[in-house]
Design a protein around this motif. Structure first.
Motif, short mmCIF file in Angstrom:
data_model
loop_
_atom_site.label_atom_id
_atom_site.label_comp_id
_atom_site.label_asym_id
_atom_site.label_seq_id
_atom_site.Cartn_x
_atom_site.Cartn_y
_atom_site.Cartn_z
N PRO A 1 0.95 -1.18 0.07
CA PRO A 1 0.11 -0.02 -0.01
C PRO A 1 0.80 1.20 0.24
N THR A 2 0.36 2.27 -0.77
CA THR A 2 1.21 3.63 -0.52
C THR A 2 0.25 4.57 -0.01
N THR A 3 -0.97 4.77 -0.24
CA THR A 3 -1.84 5.67 0.62
C THR A 3 -3.18 5.09 1.13
N VAL B 1 -4.78 8.77 5.96
CA VAL B 1 -4.08 8.29 7.13
C VAL B 1 -2.73 8.03 6.87
N ILE B 2 -2.34 7.20 5.83
CA ILE B 2 -1.08 6.88 5.38
C ILE B 2 -1.01 7.43 3.93
N ASP B 3 0.22 8.33 3.90
CA ASP B 3 0.30 9.12 2.62
C ASP B 3 1.87 8.59 2.23
N ASN B 4 1.91 7.85 1.15
CA ASN B 4 3.35 7.57 0.45
C ASN B 4 4.13 6.57 1.39
N GLY B 5 3.24 5.89 2.21
CA GLY B 5 3.92 4.85 3.25
C GLY B 5 4.11 5.50 4.58
#
Ligand SMILES: [Zn+2]
Length: 456
Positions: free
Chosen positions: A425-427, A435-439
């Motif tokens: 997953p990346t985003t 919540v997660i952006d670029n890892g």
């Protein structure tokens, strides 16, 4: 409604189909799937070019801060869901398992209150160990409060094992209420005997784990529980089925009309019992144990046949010190492996990339079906309009190597240490928030909700 976010340029993957589409998000929900390039303007635009855009993973089997015997697993809702979202999972289903003397409803309500500490939403399985006259009323209350699934065990006598009569009564009562038993099946008498033989021969430490819990114990117990379910016309969900034989028993019952479901978990699909001959056998001690490689292959084949319903993690976050402290005797060891963060990447790499499992089936097994069987669909497990905008944007060609130090689970090891994987997953979005952006975790605010589940 004006959109808040648009995810543009990606390939949307649902359980039944995939194709290029933009995802329009408003008010934390999916407002529309639009033809590429036709979404209205939005304040936040996420570029998903070259990426898969999937409903966030739903982990149907996840133990958070679980106490068993002398051990408590090392995470809480915040830690567990932090790891979950890093791995692309945006809903977990935890367990409220009573200790001796506690009652199921009280324990469930205590555990339910912790959902607010999570970075993503969660649901709960209750648990019945022993039948008494108060159980029907407790079950009715739990189902009405959105906890319709109840875990039971046919093993761990003296702790969480329920006898057959308790299983039958609980199944029957729940069926009438619109609930369902989810059950860990390993025949305790067969295991007790195998463990005793191991102990007598001086073969009871972690390296001998597999022999102390033979596949036959699972086969025997699954057959019995299926017979009870069929007899009382109750639905039943088998957790962490570890052999093809067990899955095939359930599939045969389903063909007779029994509402029976098979869950597998990632480690039984990827790891085998050679781990018990390695340097850290204790790190792989789980129940059921890892099976021989040929059995792992046979089990994995059922992801393709459609016989397996879901893939969970059975996440249980013990560390090496806890595992090592009793590794001379598996009967006293904390059982379970950390895995909420690695479930999706490991299955994607090993089955979608390496073995050609359709990515739509991957989403079905890891998000849509876990949501369906747990009464969370279509709020979770899909990107159809109206669903919560829990979205995992996935780079299908990222190559990376698993190492515990780069993961976020509250432990010092991963059973997949050193594995080379493709895809991650990346985003990750939870109800429309990135919540997660670029890892990287960009929004650590606890906003978890307890999900009220309704089985249909
Ligand atoms: Zn479990």
């Amino acid at each position: 409604m004006r959109p808040d976010v648009v995810v543009r340029g990606g390939t949307v993957v649902e359980a039944g189909w995939s194709g290029p589409a933009d995802v329009v998000i408003a008010g934390g929900r999916v407002a529309a799937l639009a033809a590429p390039g036709t979404a209205p303007p939005a304040p936040t635009v996420v570029d998903a070019t070259g990426r898969l855009v999937m409903p966030g993973g739903v982990d149907p089997h996840c133990h958070v801060g679980f106490t068993s015997g002398d051990f408590t697993s090392l995470d809480d809702y915040r830690a567990c869901t932090t790891a979950a979202v890093h791995g692309g999972t945006t809903t977990i289903v935890d367990f409220a398992i009573p200790r001796p003397g506690e009652n199921p409803a009280d324990v469930a309500y205590v555990q339910r209150a912790k959902a607010a500490e999570g970075l993503c939403d969660s649901a709960l399985h209750a648990c019945v160990v022993q039948w008494d006259d108060t159980v029907p009323e407790q079950l009715a209350g739990l189902v009405a409060d959105g906890v319709p699934t109840v875990k039971m065990f046919t093993t761990y006598s003296g702790e969480t094992m329920a006898d057959e009569d308790t299983v039958l009564r609980t199944m029957k009562t729940l069926a009438a209420l619109g609930g369902m038993v989810v059950i860990h099946c390993e025949a305790d008498h067969i295991i007790g005997d195998a463990q005793q033989r191991g102990a007598d021969a001086g073969r009871i430490g972690a390296p001998h784990m597999a022999a102390t819990r033979p596949g036959l114990a699972e086969t025997a117990s699954v057959a019995e529980i299926l017979a009870i379910a069929e007899s009382v016309d109750a639905p039943v969900y088998f957790v962490h089925q570890s052999t093809a034989e067990a899955v095939e028993l359930v599939a045969a019952a389903r063909r007779r009309g029994v509402r029976a479901y098979s869950e597998t978990v990632a480690h039984h699909l990827v790891l085998d019992d050679s781990a018990y001959r390695g340097d850290h056998p204790e790190r792989f001690v789980c129940c059921p144990p890892l099976r021989p490689a040929d059995q792992v292959r046979a089990l994995g084949q059922h992801l393709f046949t459609g016989e397996v319903t879901t893939i969970g993690s059975d996440h249980c976050c013990y560390d090496t010190a806890q595992k090592e402290s009793r590794s001379a005797d598996v009967r006293a060891m904390p059982n379970g492996l950390p895995g909420v963060e690695t479930r999706l990447p490991v299955i994607f790499s090993e089955y979608v990339v390496r073995r050609g499992l359709p990515v739509t089936r991957f989403v079905e097994l890891t998000a849509a079906n876990p949501a369906r069987t747990n009464g969370l669909y279509p709020r979770k497990g899909t990107l159809l309009p109206g669903a919560d905008a829990d979205i995992t944007i996935w780079d299908p060609s990222a190559h990376w190597r698993v190492t515990a130090t780069a993961l976020h689970m509250a432990t010092d090891y991963t059973p997949y240490e050193g594995m080379h994987l493709t895809g991650r997953p990346t985003t990750v979005m939870v109800r429309g928030r990135i919540v997660i952006d670029n890892g990287t975790l960009t929004d650590p605010t606890p906003q978890g909700r307890h999900l009220k589940a309704t089985l249909t």
